[in-house]
Design an enzyme around this catalytic site. Structure first.
Site, PDB file in Angstrom:
ATOM      1  N   LYS A   1      -2.371  -1.903  -3.241  1.00  0.00           N
ATOM      2  CA  LYS A   1      -3.418  -1.035  -2.677  1.00  0.00           C
ATOM      3  C   LYS A   1      -2.976   0.419  -2.838  1.00  0.00           C
ATOM      4  O   LYS A   1      -2.359   0.999  -1.950  1.00  0.00           O
ATOM      5  CB  LYS A   1      -3.629  -1.395  -1.195  1.00  0.00           C
ATOM      6  CG  LYS A   1      -4.646  -0.511  -0.482  1.00  0.00           C
ATOM      7  CD  LYS A   1      -5.047  -1.064   0.872  1.00  0.00           C
ATOM      8  CE  LYS A   1      -5.911  -0.074   1.629  1.00  0.00           C
ATOM      9  NZ  LYS A   1      -6.514  -0.616   2.839  1.00  0.00           N
TER      10      LYS A   1
ATOM     11  N   GLU B   1       0.819  -1.225   0.000  1.00  0.00           N
ATOM     12  CA  GLU B   1       0.000   0.000   0.000  1.00  0.00           C
ATOM     13  C   GLU B   1       0.848   1.268   0.000  1.00  0.00           C
ATOM     14  O   GLU B   1       1.246   1.756   1.052  1.00  0.00           O
ATOM     15  CB  GLU B   1      -0.929   0.020   1.230  1.00  0.00           C
ATOM     16  CG  GLU B   1      -1.823   1.262   1.261  1.00  0.00           C
ATOM     17  CD  GLU B   1      -2.767   1.315   2.469  1.00  0.00           C
ATOM     18  OE1 GLU B   1      -2.719   0.395   3.309  1.00  0.00           O
ATOM     19  OE2 GLU B   1      -3.520   2.291   2.570  1.00  0.00           O
TER      20      GLU B   1
HETATM   21  C1  5MM Z   1      -8.090   1.608   8.411  1.00  0.00           C
HETATM   22  O1  5MM Z   1      -6.958   2.446   8.536  1.00  0.00           O
HETATM   23  C2  5MM Z   1      -5.724   1.827   8.218  1.00  0.00           C
HETATM   24  C3  5MM Z   1      -4.727   1.956   9.323  1.00  0.00           C
HETATM   25  O2  5MM Z   1      -4.410   3.304   9.517  1.00  0.00           O
HETATM   26  P1  5MM Z   1      -3.528   3.750  10.803  1.00  0.00           P
HETATM   27  O3  5MM Z   1      -2.253   3.015  10.772  1.00  0.00           O
HETATM   28  O4  5MM Z   1      -3.349   5.220  10.548  1.00  0.00           O
HETATM   29  O5  5MM Z   1      -4.338   3.488  12.000  1.00  0.00           O
HETATM   30  C4  5MM Z   1      -5.205   2.405   6.879  1.00  0.00           C
HETATM   31  O6  5MM Z   1      -3.954   1.930   6.527  1.00  0.00           O
HETATM   32  C5  5MM Z   1      -6.193   2.002   5.834  1.00  0.00           C
HETATM   33  O7  5MM Z   1      -6.132   0.606   5.653  1.00  0.00           O
HETATM   34  C6  5MM Z   1      -5.929   2.653   4.502  1.00  0.00           C
HETATM   35  O8  5MM Z   1      -5.511   3.975   4.623  1.00  0.00           O
HETATM   36  C7  5MM Z   1      -7.219   2.618   3.733  1.00  0.00           C
HETATM   37  O9  5MM Z   1      -8.204   3.255   4.507  1.00  0.00           O
HETATM   38  P2  5MM Z   1      -9.046   4.422   3.848  1.00  0.00           P
HETATM   39  O10 5MM Z   1      -9.863   4.996   4.976  1.00  0.00           O
HETATM   40  O11 5MM Z   1      -8.049   5.389   3.278  1.00  0.00           O
HETATM   41  O12 5MM Z   1      -9.844   3.712   2.800  1.00  0.00           O
END
Ligand code: 5MM
Length: 342
Positions: free
Chosen positions: A222, A177
């Site tokens: 991702k 990602e």
């Molecule tokens: C769900 O949030 C994931 C973990 O974030 P933190 O490490 O900041 O707690 C994050 O990696 C998430 O999987 C991705 O950003 C995709 O989430 P979004 O909200 O951008 O779809």
């Protein structure tokens, strides 16, 4: 081992389904809970995630896998069933966030790098024994007129590739990602600037994956969609987003990769769905293109739940609806009129 990894990767992007990103670290889930005025306790985190994983309409029909935070991987539902078993019962695959978050990148003012390579192999062995079949590592790329630097991109891409290689060594599918943020301050960059930076990032990531001998058939990418910053004066239509995004992906993502599962990155629910639908409806692509959304699958559900048990059913209906809408978007069969079905 190779065949198994490829099968898991293909299952994660099976037709009409996508991945639920429920791996908010405790700091991030605190921000989400603050927005609905509930306390960030272990009990509340467990209750909320149980609500999600027990939403049959979403989990059985439109969710192929769930990314869990480490705490959640080991947690049990109220009746004692492990969350891993709940997810498996819905015919979805449990996965885990394997990185340790982003930290200041020394010598690079304004840039960050994702940490977590130390001890990664031992952690992954434990995660695998607990049921995780895939993992996720998120590299966060700051974007503005001057950033990112090439060395900042390289540091993040190198860590992503090292992580992916260890995962595959252990039979775990790595979700790779690299996220070019849409809300990095001042967040006024244009879609063209995002295309340029996303191109450089994906090129570097695939160079590093190649150098680290990562099997491309056994990863899921991702990425961010190519979008203007949230404060850019010119926002883009789904047709524009899909044109810029697909052009970059076709240039830099080898066709050996089985699937691309976008992050939502702060887009609204409808934006994330309509952009994904435009990509799938208008282009022939060598990969399956789906979602691995956190906020765009959960935001409305979380708001309706509000920490109140009596709201559980309505919150679950909302989550199931969003999952269904995004499932339709992966097939290019979504349009705004279907939003009224809830
Ligand atoms: C769900 O949030 C994931 C973990 O974030 P933190 O490490 O900041 O707690 C994050 O990696 C998430 O999987 C991705 O950003 C995709 O989430 P979004 O909200 O951008 O779809």
């Amino acid at each position: 081992m190779r065949k198994r990894i490829e099968e898991i990767a293909e299952t994660l992007v099976r037709s009409g389904q996508g991945i639920l990103a429920a791996d908010e670290s405790n700091n991030t889930i605190k921000k989400r809970f603050d927005s609905i005025g509930i306390e960030n306790t272990e009990y509340n985190r467990r209750s909320y995630r149980e609500l999600l994983f027990r939403t049959k309409g979403a989990m059985n029909d439109n969710i192929s896998g769930v990314i869990l935070f480490e705490e959640t991987l080991y947690q049990k539902a109220k009746d004692g069933t492990s969350f891993v078993d709940l997810i498996r019962e819905a015919n979805a695959i449990p996965g885990v966030k394997a990185d340790r978050g982003s930290f200041v990148l020394a010598g690079h003012p304004g840039e960050i790098v994702t940490e977590g390579l130390d001890g990664l192999r031992d952690r992954l062995i434990k995660y695998y024994e607990s049921g995780a079949q895939f993992a996720k590592w998120r590299a966060v790329i700051t974007i503005n007129d001057a950033l990112p630097s090439l060395s900042g991109i390289k540091a993040n891409a190198h860590a992503l590739a090292r992580y992916a290689s260890v995962c595959q060594d252990l039979g775990i599918v790595p979700i790779v990602e690299p996220e070019v943020k849409m809300d990095s301050e001042p967040a006024d960059h244009t879609i063209e600037r995002c295309e340029k930076v996303t191109s450089a990032v994906l090129k570097t990531v695939f160079d590093e994956l190649h150098d680290q001998q990562v099997l491309l058939e056994g990863i899921i990418l991702k990425p961010n969609m190519v979008l203007p910053g949230i404060k850019c004066c010119r926002q883009s239509t789904p047709d524009e987003v899909s044109a810029h995004t697909v052009r970059v992906l076709k240039r830099y993502v080898p066709s050996a990769v089985p699937g691309i599962a976008f992050l939502s990155g702060g887009q609204s629910d409808i934006q994330a769905t309509s952009n994904l639908a435009a990509i799938n409806a208008q282009y022939d692509m060598p990969w399956t293109v789906t979602y691995s959304y956190g906020r765009a699958l959960q935001a409305s559900c979380l708001k309706i739940w509000g920490g109140q048990i009596e709201n559980t059913l309505n919150a679950q209906k909302t989550f199931a609806h969003r999952a269904r809408m995004n499932g339709l978007a992966t097939l290019g069969k979504w349009d705004n009129s279907q939003e009224k079905s809830i």
